[in-house]
Design a protein around this motif. Structure first.
Motif, PDB file in Angstrom:
ATOM      1  N   ALA A   2       0.912  -1.466   0.186  1.00 45.30           N
ATOM      2  CA  ALA A   2       0.129  -0.238  -0.021  1.00 45.30           C
ATOM      3  C   ALA A   2       0.867   1.207   0.059  1.00 45.30           C
ATOM      4  N   LEU A   3       2.113   1.184   0.767  1.00 41.68           N
ATOM      5  CA  LEU A   3       2.729   2.354   0.771  1.00 41.68           C
ATOM      6  C   LEU A   3       3.575   2.664  -0.290  1.00 41.68           C
ATOM      7  N   LEU A   4       3.892   1.436  -1.470  1.00 41.67           N
ATOM      8  CA  LEU A   4       4.545   1.535  -2.540  1.00 41.67           C
ATOM      9  C   LEU A   4       3.465   2.163  -3.416  1.00 41.67           C
ATOM     10  N   SER A   5       2.373   1.762  -3.339  1.00 39.82           N
ATOM     11  CA  SER A   5       1.202   2.237  -4.331  1.00 39.82           C
ATOM     12  C   SER A   5       1.176   3.891  -4.042  1.00 39.82           C
ATOM     13  N   GLN A   6       1.065   4.081  -2.776  1.00 39.06           N
ATOM     14  CA  GLN A   6       0.860   5.534  -2.619  1.00 39.06           C
ATOM     15  C   GLN A   6       2.082   6.436  -2.930  1.00 39.06           C
ATOM     16  N   ALA A   7       2.916   5.808  -2.882  1.00 31.69           N
ATOM     17  CA  ALA A   7       4.251   6.566  -3.278  1.00 31.69           C
ATOM     18  C   ALA A   7       4.327   6.839  -4.837  1.00 31.69           C
ATOM     19  N   SER A   8       3.729   5.742  -5.390  1.00 30.25           N
ATOM     20  CA  SER A   8       3.864   5.572  -6.987  1.00 30.25           C
ATOM     21  C   SER A   8       2.866   6.867  -7.384  1.00 30.25           C
ATOM     22  N   ASN A   9       1.534   6.923  -6.695  1.00 33.52           N
ATOM     23  CA  ASN A   9       0.594   7.664  -6.925  1.00 33.52           C
ATOM     24  C   ASN A   9       1.341   9.340  -6.799  1.00 33.52           C
ATOM     25  N   PHE A  10       1.956   9.394  -5.736  1.00 32.41           N
ATOM     26  CA  PHE A  10       2.597  10.812  -5.346  1.00 32.41           C
ATOM     27  C   PHE A  10       3.298  10.954  -6.167  1.00 32.41           C
ATOM     28  N   ARG A  11       4.158  10.220  -6.954  1.00 34.87           N
ATOM     29  CA  ARG A  11       5.248  10.449  -7.969  1.00 34.87           C
ATOM     30  C   ARG A  11       4.483  10.877  -9.049  1.00 34.87           C
ATOM     31  N   ARG A  12       3.548  10.313  -9.582  1.00 38.21           N
ATOM     32  CA  ARG A  12       2.942  10.443 -10.776  1.00 38.21           C
ATOM     33  C   ARG A  12       2.250  11.995 -10.593  1.00 38.21           C
ATOM     34  N   LEU A  13       1.670  12.101  -9.617  1.00 39.54           N
ATOM     35  CA  LEU A  13       0.736  13.479  -9.345  1.00 39.54           C
ATOM     36  C   LEU A  13       1.878  14.627  -9.575  1.00 39.54           C
ATOM     37  N   SER A  14       3.014  14.272  -8.902  1.00 37.30           N
ATOM     38  CA  SER A  14       3.961  15.392  -8.676  1.00 37.30           C
ATOM     39  C   SER A  14       4.673  15.830 -10.126  1.00 37.30           C
ATOM     40  N   ARG A  15       4.666  14.381 -11.063  1.00 35.16           N
ATOM     41  CA  ARG A  15       5.128  14.629 -12.260  1.00 35.16           C
ATOM     42  C   ARG A  15       4.100  15.418 -13.068  1.00 35.16           C
ATOM     43  N   ASN A  16       3.022  15.201 -12.995  1.00 38.13           N
ATOM     44  CA  ASN A  16       1.685  15.891 -13.730  1.00 38.13           C
ATOM     45  C   ASN A  16       1.956  17.320 -13.440  1.00 38.13           C
ATOM     46  N   CYS A  17       2.075  17.701 -12.412  1.00 41.03           N
ATOM     47  CA  CYS A  17       1.620  19.029 -11.726  1.00 41.03           C
ATOM     48  C   CYS A  17       3.025  19.668 -12.070  1.00 41.03           C
ATOM     49  N   ALA A  18       4.349  19.082 -12.134  1.00 37.01           N
ATOM     50  CA  ALA A  18       5.475  19.739 -12.648  1.00 37.01           C
ATOM     51  C   ALA A  18       5.378  20.115 -14.092  1.00 37.01           C
ATOM     52  N   LEU A  19       4.719  19.280 -14.810  1.00 37.26           N
ATOM     53  CA  LEU A  19       4.614  19.324 -16.386  1.00 37.26           C
ATOM     54  C   LEU A  19       3.562  20.531 -16.520  1.00 37.26           C
ATOM     55  N   TRP A  20       2.508  20.467 -15.631  1.00 35.99           N
ATOM     56  CA  TRP A  20       1.666  21.468 -16.088  1.00 35.99           C
ATOM     57  C   TRP A  20       2.174  22.690 -15.771  1.00 35.99           C
ATOM     58  N   PHE A  21       3.147  22.913 -14.652  1.00 33.84           N
ATOM     59  CA  PHE A  21       3.543  24.372 -14.188  1.00 33.84           C
ATOM     60  C   PHE A  21       4.744  24.712 -15.088  1.00 33.84           C
ATOM     61  N   CYS A  22       4.957  23.692 -15.857  1.00 30.22           N
ATOM     62  CA  CYS A  22       6.463  24.315 -16.796  1.00 30.22           C
ATOM     63  C   CYS A  22       5.711  25.042 -17.958  1.00 30.22           C
ATOM     64  N   SER A  23       4.611  24.883 -18.063  1.00 26.49           N
ATOM     65  CA  SER A  23       3.842  25.976 -19.121  1.00 26.49           C
ATOM     66  C   SER A  23       3.660  27.224 -18.712  1.00 26.49           C
ATOM     67  N   VAL A  24       4.317  28.094 -19.149  1.00 21.17           N
ATOM     68  CA  VAL A  24       4.339  29.752 -18.747  1.00 21.17           C
ATOM     69  C   VAL A  24       3.486  30.496 -19.736  1.00 21.17           C
ATOM     70  N   TYR A  25       3.292  29.856 -20.928  1.00 21.83           N
ATOM     71  CA  TYR A  25       2.322  30.514 -21.783  1.00 21.83           C
ATOM     72  C   TYR A  25       1.023  30.789 -21.681  1.00 21.83           C
ATOM     73  N   HIS A  26       0.898  32.305 -21.152  1.00 22.29           N
ATOM     74  CA  HIS A  26      -0.574  32.581 -20.713  1.00 22.29           C
ATOM     75  C   HIS A  26      -1.443  33.474 -22.049  1.00 22.29           C
ATOM     76  N   GLY A  27      -1.060  33.221 -23.173  1.00 23.11           N
ATOM     77  CA  GLY A  27      -1.737  34.159 -24.347  1.00 23.11           C
ATOM     78  C   GLY A  27      -2.753  33.168 -24.825  1.00 23.11           C
ATOM     79  N   PRO A  28      -3.562  33.820 -25.756  1.00 23.27           N
ATOM     80  CA  PRO A  28      -4.787  33.026 -26.294  1.00 23.27           C
ATOM     81  C   PRO A  28      -4.313  31.904 -27.004  1.00 23.27           C
ATOM     82  N   ILE A  29      -5.453  30.997 -27.323  1.00 20.67           N
ATOM     83  CA  ILE A  29      -5.016  29.590 -27.775  1.00 20.67           C
ATOM     84  C   ILE A  29      -6.043  29.471 -28.861  1.00 20.67           C
TER      85      ILE A  29
END
Length: 290
Positions: A2-29
């Motif tokens: 269970a701890l391994l699964s939680q750690a895996s989920n945390f890493r995946r969530l952290s990666r997704n958040c990091a990828l999202w915040f790497c986008s600094v484009y704030h203009g129109p799409i």
């Protein structure tokens, strides 16, 4: 476990958040590839997807314009005109949020060319041709005739450009671009899993006669490959083609538009590249810079 699964989920969530915040484009799409459902026959997924459903999905986001695509059927000119009229009216009623991407069937011959004339005069932004859905060969001279007429009238032509049944299709697009050198061809889906074949445009760019008249729409393929082992390869190939020739699309309702937007950042494009892909290149094709 269970701890391994939680750690895996945390890493995946952290990666997704990091990828999202790497986008600094704030203009129109600009979403250059959507299929709003304008009648019951144009429903392409299990749930209805009218234009207002798309607008609800992107409400409050940076999406400022979106294509409204229709696809013509062979030998059904009344239906073709009705559908083209519908996307033109949608564009008008939406205050230009949607831009109309009309269609003809190359096999309709002179009638198809007449319809290109009509929709161009009525305000069409682009023309759409779909070899798979419409059942034609890109190498058919009738296709070049439609592209030539659209080019004369200033209309870029958006093609579906992935066929698992025609291994020679990428080369046929190169031939078409050379046959109509003033055209502006937009190849949707970047040849799908065959995206490395786009490197042919890096090769032909070495010759002085090449007009760089091909753009790549990364709908479906960009979202499919972001976060995959192929993401770095796709980014590398698109940079070889030229990021100034890459446009964003979601292929709504097949994919979610905001997920597709996030995929552009997840592919690892720089801030300037994201601005080009998400807005500037499509804006130029729409003539917004004129």
């Amino acid at each position: 476990m269970a701890l391994l699964s939680q750690a895996s989920n945390f890493r995946r969530l952290s990666r997704n958040c990091a990828l999202w915040f790497c986008s600094v484009y704030h203009g129109p799409i600009i979403d250059a590839h959507t299929h709003p459902m304008l009648d019951a026959e144009s429903q392409i997924v299990g749930e209805p997807h009218p234009p207002e459903a798309y607008r609800a999905l992107v409400d409050g986001s940076q999406v400022s314009r979106a294509a409204a695509i229709t696809i013509a059927h062979r030998a059904d000119l009344d239906r073709t005109r009705t559908r083209n009229n519908a996307v033109i009216k949608l564009a008008q009623d939406s205050g230009r949020f949607f831009f109309p991407v009309c269609s003809v069937h190359p096999d309709d011959g002179p009638a198809a060319l007449d319809e290109v004339d009509r929709v161009a005069a009525a305000g069409a932004a682009w023309l759409k041709l779909h070899p798979n859905t419409q059942g034609f060969d890109v190498a058919d001279p009738a296709v070049a005739a439609v592209v030539s007429r659209a080019t004369e009238l200033g209309l870029p032509v958006l093609f579906d450009a992935y066929s698992p049944w025609d291994a020679n299709q990428p080369g046929k697009f190169v031939n078409l671009a050379m046959a109509v050198p003033e055209s502006r061809l937009i190849l949707a889906h970047a040849h799908g899993p065959g995206f490395p074949q786009l490197l042919v445009y890096d090769i032909v760019a070495r010759y002085p006669w090449w007009g760089r008249n091909v753009w790549i729409d990364i709908s479906v393929t960009g979202a499919m490959l972001s976060g995959s082992p192929f993401a770095d390869q796709l980014r590398w190939v698109l940079r070889k083609v030229g990021v100034d020739r890459v446009v964003f699309g979601s292929d709504y309702p097949v994919d979610d538009p905001l997920t597709a937007v996030r995929a552009v950042a997840e592919l690892g494009f720089t801030d300037a590249e994201q601005a080009a892909v998400l807005h500037d290149n499509a804006s130029a094709l729409l003539g917004d810079d004129r």
